[in-house]
Scaffold this motif. Structure first.
Motif, PDB file in Angstrom:
ATOM      1  N   THR A   1      50.082  79.316  -3.026  1.00 47.93           N
ATOM      2  CA  THR A   1      49.516  78.351  -2.085  1.00 47.93           C
ATOM      3  C   THR A   1      49.944  78.758  -0.685  1.00 47.93           C
ATOM      4  O   THR A   1      50.676  79.743  -0.510  1.00 47.93           O
ATOM      5  N   ARG A   2      49.482  78.007   0.266  1.00 50.37           N
ATOM      6  CA  ARG A   2      49.798  78.293   1.666  1.00 50.37           C
ATOM      7  C   ARG A   2      51.296  78.449   1.891  1.00 50.37           C
ATOM      8  O   ARG A   2      51.727  79.307   2.656  1.00 50.37           O
TER       9      ARG A   2
ATOM     10  N   ASP B   1      53.572  79.637   0.026  1.00 44.87           N
ATOM     11  CA  ASP B   1      54.130  80.915  -0.412  1.00 44.87           C
ATOM     12  C   ASP B   1      53.847  82.033   0.579  1.00 44.87           C
ATOM     13  O   ASP B   1      54.468  83.080   0.542  1.00 44.87           O
ATOM     14  N   LEU B   2      52.885  81.811   1.440  1.00 46.48           N
ATOM     15  CA  LEU B   2      52.508  82.871   2.382  1.00 46.48           C
ATOM     16  C   LEU B   2      53.164  82.700   3.738  1.00 46.48           C
ATOM     17  O   LEU B   2      52.956  83.489   4.644  1.00 46.48           O
ATOM     18  N   LEU B   3      53.946  81.654   3.881  1.00 48.93           N
ATOM     19  CA  LEU B   3      54.604  81.423   5.166  1.00 48.93           C
ATOM     20  C   LEU B   3      55.995  82.021   5.136  1.00 48.93           C
ATOM     21  O   LEU B   3      56.984  81.329   4.917  1.00 48.93           O
ATOM     22  N   ILE B   4      56.069  83.300   5.341  1.00 50.59           N
ATOM     23  CA  ILE B   4      57.369  83.970   5.321  1.00 50.59           C
ATOM     24  C   ILE B   4      57.845  84.122   6.748  1.00 50.59           C
ATOM     25  O   ILE B   4      57.126  84.646   7.591  1.00 50.59           O
ATOM     26  N   GLU B   5      59.000  83.640   7.027  1.00 55.31           N
ATOM     27  CA  GLU B   5      59.546  83.813   8.374  1.00 55.31           C
ATOM     28  C   GLU B   5      60.256  85.154   8.448  1.00 55.31           C
ATOM     29  O   GLU B   5      60.891  85.572   7.501  1.00 55.31           O
ATOM     30  N   ASP B   6      60.145  85.803   9.591  1.00 53.45           N
ATOM     31  CA  ASP B   6      60.950  87.021   9.698  1.00 53.45           C
ATOM     32  C   ASP B   6      62.060  86.875  10.709  1.00 53.45           C
ATOM     33  O   ASP B   6      62.328  85.799  11.227  1.00 53.45           O
TER      34      ASP B   6
END
Ligand SMILES: Nc1ncnc2c1ncn2[C@@H]1O[C@H](COP(=O)(O)OP(=O)(O)OP(=O)(O)O)[C@@H](O)[C@H]1O
Ligand SMILES: Nc1ncnc2c1ncn2[C@@H]1O[C@H](COP(=O)(O)OP(=O)(O)OP(=O)(O)O)[C@@H](O)[C@H]1O
Ligand SMILES: [Mg+2]
Ligand SMILES: [Mg+2]
Lengths: 702, 702
Positions: free
Chosen positions: B694-695, B697-702
């Motif tokens: 879902t959305r 899971d794609l919000l990875i902070e770097d």
């Protein structure tokens, strides 16, 4: 508080009801839909145009009346004048903050981060409701008319989006003013298209910049091109309402500005770009700190604090804008040039340059009052004005810059509708004009115009803060009616964007992050190339449902977690398991509530036979935009009900998108983002390939 | 002959070599790539700008010299003048058709359908080669200078695309003028982005319309937004080269045109829109018939026929444009107005209105010659010109309209570089001015300008023929420098597009279809909603390869069919089959040719160990743009070689996109089109769901 945020699903859910509707309607319906879409686009254009005219007229009248009243009183007493001025401002701001806090909390701020989020696929509660629309319109009349350091353009974009969304769902569901006749657009996808259209209409109406509006919408959603045509139709109509023909489009005409440039001038222009990037990034950072402090401390204390805060800001603004010009010494009027048509000092109660404010002599004017003690539109017109060389002293401009910048930062985040576009232009054009004054002084060329530098400054600040390039560029060209400046504006915008990007993200992105709106950027992060889909979705067990499920099981599953989508697994006769689709929580809730689909037998019913098709109308499943939606706790079931079964087959989406487990996350990201998905199944590698689809297979002639 | 057309693959092939390269390069490389892209965009902008300047200067000089020579001779003898005129035209056209037929066959026509195809995902042989670039530049100098009824704008867009593509692959591979240093962009995706950028630069250079250029590119590929910024940079530079500052952008300035409109004028404008739609659709239909006849009959007879054809068309054009004005009676000059700066008759050898051509008296001019016996740019400027009321008689305009329309239809499809933009403007502005004359006559308002109606006519014809709206609108505004006409232009464009759409498709789509370029439209056909993926890909057995395959098997499979992609199936130890990826024919051919990967053992080699990684450089697998590529018949293998094995695991794309067999074809279409795919596997329904993405899971902070 990201949990208050739901994702939108731009995928078409091809369940049984959908297929049946398709079959019933046939091809003609598509043309019908197209016609309706055109009509809607037209209505959106007209509606937004009318809203813009209403807001503009109200603000102009309030502000004009305020200034002329104050001017007539200060002829006798400056103190009485100030009190009146501050009071009117306070009343206007109070009305605005009262409406917003009591009636439409979602109408605070510019609304652009939320709309950006909606277009990106996140539904924020309350953002597109009728009450938000009303709060936005009346609230921005109060806040802009009350002289705060904010603009009405952002709120107008939000207004356009609200109008579009309300039209799309045929009125407001809460107040039961909706017509079923209008409810042709039930999918999130159609609604998003309408909202895009509304945004474009909003930009077009706010800046009277139709192409800019279209591009602005494009900068948000580039996926569906067809919208352009409809939007275009919308604003064509919109351009007509009120302003047909000459000059109706241009707000701050500088077509009589500078005509020619030397290469040497590129240096000061580059400096403007850099300043814009720095000040813009600083603005973003400061507003971020202040808003997060407000959210975490101040606004937690309740509505009354918000109201007091806004009133204090209004008082402060009144004091600064009235008293600072008083401290400033007046300058003598320049040798008058009757051909230019500029009078100095200008007659009281008129708009224009050269205000006589607290000046001892009759032939003097107060340069700080010319920009500070004025409506923003007029201040910008004065800053952009050509043929008014040396009107402002650098000291006044600097004072104004510092004070207005501070006010803009402080005002940002108060609970009133607030756009950042016009304040940005004010700030930018001030330092632009400052740089212009130096250029005039040191380059000693006859044709350099300070007003043109002010325009470039405005572009640079907007670029440095909002980080949009193309649409900003077009908007700037459209509102100033000077096509020849286009390459320079673009240059300055690119520079300020590049400088700003070195420090932080754009204003709207920062604010969206702060408000917990999870925006997906257009490209995947670099790390995603080295991750697989399986790694991303974590190791938790997948919660799925069987095809025929007991009501009590559904209830307990829905209670036990907060997921919004569940895979449905069936078993073939040979005992193998088979994923037959995805069912949404919201659909399950509709089924549980209506109860008509409960059955006694634990065996699948035949979905094609029987009267299944008439039990539900497909609009029952449509969720109203930006409302909370049903919750499992609102549904009450008897113990008899709990013992029954539901066959999920007719309600599920039979073909959600699937990816093999070791696809790289970057590819998954592209798929997810470009198709606007909400759920994606990660599955094992397939065992067979049944066929290949290539371009040729998709070329079906009709 | 769709078989000569290959699809492009915008997907990233994440094979072993790719992953290794990624690992080696790391994150800094991404920034490096970005910088290179910016530099490339700049170079593309400069290169296209230079090409445009070169073509423009050459055409202007040839044409100017031709007309002044002819004018000086007709003072003595009209027959000698005509002969000279026809001869010069013939020589120029002959040189053009000779270059094109002998050296660069792909340079014929406008090139826009082909570029559209490329951006849509189809690689047409020869379209982006160095020789095509050269043929296009010199060919269009000949054909435009030779006075044919065609323009240089389409070819310039093609030129921009060629420059971009050649830069992207680091020079021409055929002539070995390539540098490995430049070869950073190996994937089809990167190259398409560059070509998009080249197109935008081409439009910007051709029309000096930067925003229009960007929008034009956007109307083609809306998927990658970032390109905009780079393009913008490109043209900023481009705007500078030669034309920095005042007026450099505007070709046909009508900013002193009509300023105000009454609602009653909307009726004639709507009529213009309808006429544009009708004439545009007719143009598309006629050119379609003629081109298909040419393809199927005339051009099959060889190159000589093509040359003779072009020469005949040139002669016919010369005769008509020279002799028709001779038959026309001259009109007396209007009462001269010294303030307008317009001289009548204009001095010989100068550009402007009111040509004295075969007139008995000195104070007369020939209105037909003013538009016919002139360069196209000047003719358009005259047609658009304001303050020249009653210059043209309706009879002359009608004659010109009919004759030029016929010539344009006849010229379309001859073997010379040919754009349809300028002829379209000529045709449109003629009937636009005709309508304008009626409006002037019957509406009796002082401020109506015929030239403004001519502009609207031009927009309407382009809309009716090409069916683009937004970019055309912006281009028209940019080239005429009149922002106030924007809503009217848009109105007219939308009307003519709607009328034209009722009859046939746009000019470029029709031509693309005729040339066998399979364009995928942006939305799926309606029927696709009721079809499944399995149905679309037919019932033929899927031809697949095992993981370790015998060389002789590969050869025989490649010989036995023409498919370009093959699934690779492996078996687990338990005997289950497993789809491990897709291998491309072109990669197989590279492997067969280099032979370094052949192994004796039929067992899989470990892809991670050993020196596998150094055997191939990833650029070996990159296919040069628009070249034929290798064929299996070019590869010669000894019988020893045929007995060996290849392990395909390192070369295959391990995660092609998959869809379940009963997904509706409409959804498949969206997936295919929006991600720019080439091959898609249709697989059975999965048996398990390993995870949900879902959305969040794609919000990875770097
Ligand atoms: N049915 C499910 N079973 C197991 N895990 C799930 C399920 N649905 C979602 N998840 C996981 O739970 C995490 C949170 O997702 P969440 O429950 O918020 O999704 P959602 O509410 O269905 O979608 P959204 O919040 O975008 O509207 C994600 O990492 C996802 O992988
Ligand atoms: N490996 C394969 N096995 C069986 N059928 C295939 C295979 N590849 C393609 N097809 C089918 O053959 C038909 C023609 O496709 P074609 O061979 O032209 O594809 P391609 O050449 O791989 O791709 P393109 O032509 O788009 O570059 C399509 O309908 C497709 O379903
Ligand atoms: Mg959730
Ligand atoms: Mg093929």
């Amino acid at each position: 508080d990201g949990s208050s945020v739901d994702s939108l699903d731009y995928e078409v859910i091809e369940n049984f009801a959908y297929r049946e509707e398709q079959a019933r309607r046939g091809k003609l319906y598509v043309s019908y839909l197209l016609v309706v879409k055109w009509i809607f686009a037209l209505l959106i254009g007209i509606g937004t145009g009318l809203a813009a005219v209403f807001i503009n007229l109200s603000v102009e009248n309030f502000a004009g009346w305020k200034f002329s009243l104050t001017f007539s009183i200060i002829q006798k007493s400056y103190i009485a004048g100030f009190l009146l001025y501050a009071l009117i401002n306070l009343v206007l701001v109070f009305s605005s903050v009262y409406i917003v806090t009591q009636f439409a909390p979602a109408a605070a701020g510019s609304g652009i981060p939320e709309i950006k989020g909606y277009l990106n696929g996140v539904d924020i509660h309350g953002i597109l409701l009728l009450r938000t629309l009303i709060g936005k319109i009346f609230g921005s009349i109060g806040s802009v008319g009350g002289g705060l350091a904010l603009g009405k353009e952002g709120p107008l974009v939000h207004t356009g989006a609200c109008i579009a969304s309300l039209l799309g769902q045929g009125g407001s569901t809460k107040y039961h003013i909706n017509s079923r006749w209008f409810q042709v657009f039930r999918s999130d996808r159609d609604r998003r298209d309408l909202v895009t259209c509304g945004c474009a209409a909003g930009v077009a109406a706010a800046f009277r910049a139709p192409v800019g509006g279209v591009l602005f919408a494009l900068e948000e959603v580039t996926s569906w091109y067809g919208i352009l045509m409809r939007t275009a139709m919308g604003w064509c109509k919109n351009g007509n309402c009120g302003h047909f023909g000459s000059g109706g489009f241009i707000i701050w005409d500088i077509s009589d500005g500078q005509e020619d440039y030397s290469f040497a001038e590129l240096l000061p222009m580059a400096i403007i770009g850099v300043i814009g990037g720095l000040l813009g990034a600083l603005f973003n950072q400061l507003t971020l700190y202040i808003s997060s402090w407000r959210r975490n401390h101040l606004h937690k204390k309740g509505i009354r604090v918000k109201i007091i805060e806004a009133c204090l800001v209004s008082l402060l603004t009144s004091i600064i804008s009235f008293c600072l010009p008083l401290l400033r010494k007046c300058s003598p009027c320049p040798a008058s040039d009757p051909t230019s048509g500029i009078e100095c000092p200008r007659p009281p109660g008129m708009y224009g340059n050269y205000v006589n404010f607290f000046c001892s002599s009759d032939k003097e004017y107060n340069d700080l009052a010319t920009i500070f003690f004025n409506t923003q539109d007029d201040a910008i017109r004065n800053l952009f004005s050509a043929k008014t060389m040396h009107e402002y002293s650098s000291q006044s401009l600097l004072t104004f810059l510092v004070m207005f910048y501070t006010l803009a930062v402080l005002t940002f985040g108060t609970a009133v509708p607030a756009g950042q576009f016009v304040p940005g232009i004010m700030i930018g054009s001030t330092y632009g004009r400052l740089v212009g004054m130096f250029v005039v002084k040191y380059y000693k060329k006859p044709n350099i115009e300070e007003g043109t530098y002010a325009l470039l400054g405005a572009a640079s600040f907007l670029g440095g803060s909002m980080r949009m390039t193309v649409s900003l560029c077009v908007i700037m060209v459209e509102i100033t009616n000077n096509l020849k400046l286009l390459p320079l504006i673009m240059l300055v915008l690119l520079m300020s964007k590049a400088v700003g990007d070195a420090f932080n993200e754009g204003l709207y992105e920062e604010q969206a992050r702060l408000r917990g709106i999870p925006l997906l950027e257009s490209r995947p992060k670099y790390e995603m190339r080295n991750m697989t889909a399986k790694e991303a979705c974590g190791s938790g067990r997948v919660i799925s449902l069987p095809r025929v499920v007991k009501v009590s099981d559904v209830v307990s599953i829905l209670r036990s977690n907060k997921h919004n989508g569940f895979p449905v697994i069936d078993h073939t006769r040979s005992g193998e398991s088979l994923v037959i689709g995805l069912v949404l929580r919201s659909h399950l809730l509709v089924i549980l509530q209506s109860k008509v689909d409960f059955q006694h037998s634990p065996l699948p019913s035949d979905p094609r036979g029987g009267d299944r098709s008439i039990r539900h109308d497909s609009h029952e499943f449509a969720k109203p935009v930006s409302s909370k939606g049903r919750s499992i706790d609102d549904i009450h079931l008897s113990s008899d009900d709990l013992e029954m079964y539901i066959d999920l087959a007719p309600f599920l989406n039979p073909s959600p998108y699937i990816v093999p487990e070791d696809m790289s996350l970057a590819k998954v990201y592209n798929l997810f983002r470009q198709l606007g998905l909400r759920h994606l199944f990660v599955v094992p590698r397939p065992s067979r390939v049944l066929g290949l689809i290539t371009r040729k297979d998709l070329l079906i002639e009709d």
